[in-house]
Design a protein around this motif. Structure first.
Motif, short mmCIF file in Angstrom:
data_model
loop_
_atom_site.label_atom_id
_atom_site.label_comp_id
_atom_site.label_asym_id
_atom_site.label_seq_id
_atom_site.Cartn_x
_atom_site.Cartn_y
_atom_site.Cartn_z
N TYR A 1 21.78 23.83 1.96
CA TYR A 1 22.38 22.79 2.81
C TYR A 1 21.89 22.91 4.25
O TYR A 1 21.65 21.91 4.93
N ARG A 2 21.77 24.14 4.75
CA ARG A 2 21.33 24.35 6.13
C ARG A 2 19.87 23.91 6.29
O ARG A 2 19.50 23.25 7.25
N LEU A 3 19.04 24.28 5.32
CA LEU A 3 17.63 23.89 5.39
C LEU A 3 17.49 22.37 5.31
O LEU A 3 16.65 21.77 5.98
N ARG A 4 18.30 21.76 4.45
CA ARG A 4 18.26 20.29 4.36
C ARG A 4 18.54 19.69 5.72
O ARG A 4 17.89 18.72 6.13
N TYR A 5 19.50 20.24 6.45
CA TYR A 5 19.80 19.71 7.78
C TYR A 5 18.60 19.90 8.71
O TYR A 5 18.17 18.97 9.39
N GLN A 6 18.06 21.13 8.70
CA GLN A 6 16.94 21.41 9.61
C GLN A 6 15.74 20.51 9.30
O GLN A 6 15.06 20.01 10.19
N ILE A 7 15.50 20.29 7.99
CA ILE A 7 14.29 19.55 7.61
C ILE A 7 14.51 18.04 7.66
O ILE A 7 13.72 17.33 8.27
N PHE A 8 15.57 17.54 7.03
CA PHE A 8 15.72 16.08 6.96
C PHE A 8 16.20 15.48 8.29
O PHE A 8 15.74 14.42 8.69
N VAL A 9 17.11 16.18 8.96
CA VAL A 9 17.60 15.65 10.25
C VAL A 9 16.67 16.10 11.37
O VAL A 9 16.14 15.28 12.13
N GLY A 10 16.42 17.42 11.45
CA GLY A 10 15.62 17.95 12.56
C GLY A 10 14.17 17.53 12.49
O GLY A 10 13.64 16.92 13.41
N GLU A 11 13.52 17.83 11.37
CA GLU A 11 12.07 17.57 11.28
C GLU A 11 11.78 16.09 10.98
O GLU A 11 10.95 15.46 11.64
N ARG A 12 12.44 15.54 9.96
CA ARG A 12 12.12 14.17 9.54
C ARG A 12 12.85 13.11 10.36
O ARG A 12 12.53 11.94 10.28
N GLY A 13 13.90 13.51 11.10
CA GLY A 13 14.59 12.56 11.97
C GLY A 13 15.44 11.55 11.23
O GLY A 13 15.63 10.43 11.71
N TRP A 14 15.97 11.93 10.05
CA TRP A 14 16.85 11.01 9.31
C TRP A 14 18.25 11.09 9.92
O TRP A 14 19.11 11.85 9.47
N ASP A 15 18.44 10.26 10.95
CA ASP A 15 19.64 10.39 11.78
C ASP A 15 20.93 10.05 11.05
O ASP A 15 22.00 10.53 11.42
N SER A 16 20.84 9.25 9.99
CA SER A 16 22.07 8.90 9.27
C SER A 16 22.70 10.14 8.62
O SER A 16 23.86 10.12 8.22
N LEU A 17 21.92 11.23 8.50
CA LEU A 17 22.46 12.44 7.86
C LEU A 17 23.00 13.43 8.89
O LEU A 17 23.49 14.49 8.54
N ARG A 18 22.90 13.05 10.17
CA ARG A 18 23.31 13.98 11.22
C ARG A 18 24.81 14.26 11.16
O ARG A 18 25.59 13.34 10.95
N GLY A 19 25.20 15.53 11.28
CA GLY A 19 26.62 15.90 11.31
C GLY A 19 26.81 17.01 12.31
O GLY A 19 25.86 17.41 12.98
N ALA A 20 28.02 17.53 12.37
CA ALA A 20 28.33 18.49 13.43
C ALA A 20 28.08 19.94 13.04
O ALA A 20 27.86 20.79 13.88
N ASP A 21 28.08 20.22 11.75
CA ASP A 21 28.13 21.62 11.34
C ASP A 21 26.80 22.24 10.97
O ASP A 21 26.73 23.38 10.51
N GLY A 22 25.70 21.48 11.12
CA GLY A 22 24.38 22.04 10.82
C GLY A 22 24.10 22.15 9.33
O GLY A 22 23.13 22.80 8.92
N LEU A 23 24.95 21.52 8.51
CA LEU A 23 24.71 21.50 7.06
C LEU A 23 24.52 20.05 6.64
O LEU A 23 25.21 19.16 7.16
N GLU A 24 23.60 19.79 5.73
CA GLU A 24 23.46 18.42 5.20
C GLU A 24 24.03 18.41 3.79
O GLU A 24 23.45 18.98 2.87
N ILE A 25 25.19 17.79 3.66
CA ILE A 25 25.90 17.73 2.37
C ILE A 25 26.35 16.29 2.20
O ILE A 25 26.88 15.70 3.14
N ASP A 26 26.11 15.71 1.02
CA ASP A 26 26.55 14.32 0.83
C ASP A 26 27.48 14.21 -0.38
O ASP A 26 27.81 15.21 -1.02
N THR A 27 27.86 12.98 -0.71
CA THR A 27 28.79 12.71 -1.82
C THR A 27 28.30 13.26 -3.14
O THR A 27 29.10 13.50 -4.04
N TYR A 28 26.97 13.37 -3.27
CA TYR A 28 26.42 13.75 -4.58
C TYR A 28 26.28 15.27 -4.73
O TYR A 28 25.81 15.74 -5.76
#
Ligand code: A1S
Length: 213
Positions: free
Chosen positions: A23-50
């Motif tokens: 989850y942490r790497l997903r945040y770093q890569i998809f939000v940080g590197e790829r700039g997918w801003d819709s996934l941005r959150g406060a806790d540095g983890l990228e976790i979705d409904t699925y």
């Protein structure tokens, strides 16, 4: 050698630390590197409904460190294509017990242009063949099409490309086949099966198996 571990609800307890890394790497890569801003959150983890009990993770783990990952999700349940990207599909959303959606694919920066990518692709084909999954669906940027061609994957577009966050994207279905697995295994330098599938009941089950990593 880096191995790809299959993580489902049945053995997830063995991999909690790796899933948090994922989850942490997903945040770093998809939000940080790829700039997918819709996934941005406060806790540095990228976790979705699925990311629920139906998700299956195939994680490349090297000595306890996640170096690549991907997620599979049943298309019989509401999933990303049916709920978020239905407009990308003009030919009917594939939904069946033997069709899974494929998302959140990455390799960490230090492992790119190496074999980790092909090993993850081989793991996906190997896992699906073993589980009698006939096809996976995905929404991807167009640059994936030549990549899939190089890896011997057979791809069926589900609609016309459309711009998402400034990039032309397409929904597609990828065939699972022994021939595709064989081709990508060769590129990955693999001679045979490569998945690690730890059962929680196994007497040798431990938290993150360093010996097998
Ligand atoms: C959804 C995906 C579903 C499948 C589930 O010579 P290059 O550098 O041009 O060669 C590159 C490009 O041809 C292409 N490529 C990679 N990233 C690209 C980008 N953002 N835009 C356009 N083209 C891109 O792939 C070639 C090889 O890429 P690489 O990064 O040097 O090495 P590797 O090991 O093949 O890794 C590819 C991936 C995609 C795994 C890696 O770049 C990565 O993890 N990227 C960040 C996560 C990501 O974008 N995932 C895909 C969307 S999820």
């Amino acid at each position: 050698m880096t191995r790809v571990h299959v993580i489902t609800r049945d053995n997830r307890a063995l991999y909690e630390e790796c899933i948090q890394q994922f989850y942490r790497l997903r945040y770093q890569i998809f939000v940080g590197e790829r700039g997918w801003d819709s996934l941005r959150g406060a806790d540095g983890l990228e976790i979705d409904t699925y990311d629920n009990e139906h998700a299956i993770y195939l994680l490349a783990i090297d000595a306890g460190r996640v170096v690549g990952g991907q997620r599979l999700y049943p298309t019989l349940l509401p999933h990303m294509i049916s709920e978020v990207f239905p407009h990308l599909v003009q030919l009917g959303i594939p939904q069946a017990a033997d069709i899974f959606e494929w998302t959140r694919y990455f390799v960490v920066k230090e492992r790119r242009t190496g074999r980790t990518d092909c090993r993850l692709l081989a793991a996906m084909q190997e896992f699906c063949l073993e589980k009698n999954i006939s096809e996976v669906t995905a929404v991807v940027e167009m640059w994936w099409l030549p990549r899939w061609q190089q890896t011997g994957f057979k791809v069926r577009p589900l609609g016309l490309p459309q711009i998402i966050e400034g990039q032309p994207c397409i929904a597609a279905a990828i065939e699972i086949s022994a021939a595709s697995l064989e081709h990508v295994r060769e590129l990955a330098g693999l001679r045979g099966p490569s998945l690690v599938q730890q059962a929680i009941t196994s007497p040798s089950a431990q938290r993150v198996p360093h010996a097998a990593a």
